[in-house]
Design a protein around this motif. Structure first.
Motif, mmCIF file in Angstrom:
data_model
loop_
_atom_site.group_PDB
_atom_site.id
_atom_site.type_symbol
_atom_site.label_atom_id
_atom_site.label_comp_id
_atom_site.label_asym_id
_atom_site.label_seq_id
_atom_site.Cartn_x
_atom_site.Cartn_y
_atom_site.Cartn_z
ATOM 1 N N GLU A 33 -2.434 -0.223 64.807
ATOM 2 C CA GLU A 33 -1.841 1.088 64.593
ATOM 3 C C GLU A 33 -0.339 1.020 64.303
ATOM 4 O O GLU A 33 0.164 1.704 63.415
ATOM 5 C CB GLU A 33 -2.075 1.987 65.810
ATOM 6 C CG GLU A 33 -3.496 2.489 65.943
ATOM 7 C CD GLU A 33 -3.818 3.600 64.954
ATOM 8 O OE1 GLU A 33 -2.905 4.095 64.278
ATOM 9 O OE2 GLU A 33 -5.003 3.967 64.851
ATOM 10 N N SER A 34 0.401 0.242 65.087
ATOM 11 C CA SER A 34 1.866 0.304 64.996
ATOM 12 C C SER A 34 2.548 -1.044 64.930
ATOM 13 O O SER A 34 3.786 -1.094 64.822
ATOM 14 C CB SER A 34 2.415 1.059 66.210
ATOM 15 O OG SER A 34 2.195 0.299 67.400
ATOM 16 N N ALA A 35 1.775 -2.139 65.002
ATOM 17 C CA ALA A 35 2.362 -3.485 65.066
ATOM 18 C C ALA A 35 3.359 -3.575 66.218
ATOM 19 O O ALA A 35 4.380 -4.247 66.120
ATOM 20 C CB ALA A 35 3.014 -3.868 63.745
ATOM 21 N N PHE A 36 3.058 -2.875 67.320
ATOM 22 C CA PHE A 36 3.860 -2.896 68.543
ATOM 23 C C PHE A 36 5.247 -2.294 68.356
ATOM 24 O O PHE A 36 6.190 -2.661 69.052
ATOM 25 C CB PHE A 36 3.959 -4.321 69.104
ATOM 26 C CG PHE A 36 2.626 -4.893 69.486
ATOM 27 C CD1 PHE A 36 2.018 -4.560 70.680
ATOM 28 C CD2 PHE A 36 1.949 -5.746 68.616
ATOM 29 C CE1 PHE A 36 0.772 -5.073 71.022
ATOM 30 C CE2 PHE A 36 0.694 -6.264 68.953
ATOM 31 C CZ PHE A 36 0.117 -5.929 70.159
ATOM 32 N N ARG A 37 5.371 -1.332 67.446
ATOM 33 C CA ARG A 37 6.649 -0.651 67.213
ATOM 34 C C ARG A 37 6.656 0.680 67.944
ATOM 35 O O ARG A 37 5.870 1.564 67.651
ATOM 36 C CB ARG A 37 6.877 -0.452 65.711
ATOM 37 C CG ARG A 37 7.107 -1.765 64.969
ATOM 38 C CD ARG A 37 7.248 -1.538 63.476
ATOM 39 N NE ARG A 37 6.000 -1.064 62.903
ATOM 40 C CZ ARG A 37 5.915 -0.018 62.089
ATOM 41 N NH1 ARG A 37 6.994 0.675 61.770
ATOM 42 N NH2 ARG A 37 4.741 0.351 61.601
#
Length: 209
Positions: free
Chosen positions: A118-122
């Motif tokens: 979903e967010s690449a851990f951002r």
């Protein structure tokens, strides 16, 4: 039980595995939850599930359980260091994911795989359709089951709690079928690219022993 994979789905799963290894994801994978009417009882239950502000402090029934958690935390931290180099932030993030996933009755590795896709851990990721944060929560959820403050969706524990509660809700609606629940989470129910991408990413977060 999921049906056997056909050639097309095997190709998609293989591609998802390659994306996971490369740490990149095509923008077509990302979509967003679809707003749908909720019964008052469901709305109340979901609101209650996100209401507690208790900090994610692990509580263990035995020394063995605590040691197992610490082993998981150490190995997961090693795998996340490239994306979150600050040790304190990384530990707080993983501790919160561990706490919120178990609070919702979810597999922690699935939640981490979903966050990767979903967010690449951002923390401050915003999608083209307005989904926000680690678990890409659509703003309408803040109105449906929260206090309406969309800005809170960037708060780490709030975002992770919303995401886990929403996924649990979808899993219950799909009678425990995780493939279908993941598709519903992404707004692509019944289509395979997104669930397969999450399953492929999940493999990188399974800690054995």
């Amino acid at each position: 039980m999921m049906p056997p994979l056909g050639p097309g789905r095997r190709r998609l799963l293989g591609a998802a595995g390659a994306w996971a290894l490369a740490g990149t994801w095509p923008t077509a994978v990302a979509a967003g939850q679809l707003e749908e009417p909720l019964a008052d009882s469901v709305r109340s239950a979901l609101s209650s599930a996100i209401a507690s502000s208790a900090p994610p402090v692990p509580d263990f029934h035995s020394t063995e359980a605590r040691l197992a958690y610490l082993r998981w935390l150490g190995r997961a931290s090693e795998r996340l260091v490239r994306r979150q180099p600050d040790l304190q932030h990384r530990v707080e993030f993983l501790q919160t994911v561990w706490y919120e996933s178990r609070r919702a009755g979810l597999d922690t590795s699935v939640v981490l795989g979903l966050i990767q896709v979903e967010s690449a851990f951002r923390k401050f990721a915003i999608s083209s359709v307005g989904a926000r944060g680690y678990m890409q929560i659509m703003p309408f959820w803040a109105r449906l089951i929260g206090d309406g403050d969309v800005g809170k969706l960037f708060h780490m524990q709030t975002n992770l709690r919303f995401g886990c509660v929403i996924l649990r809700h979808y899993l219950d609606r799909e009678n425990g079928d995780l493939f279908m629940a993941l598709g519903r989470y992404n707004g692509s129910r019944g289509r395979s690219p997104y669930p397969n991408a999450v399953f492929a990413a999940q493999k990188g977060w399974v800690v054995v022993g």
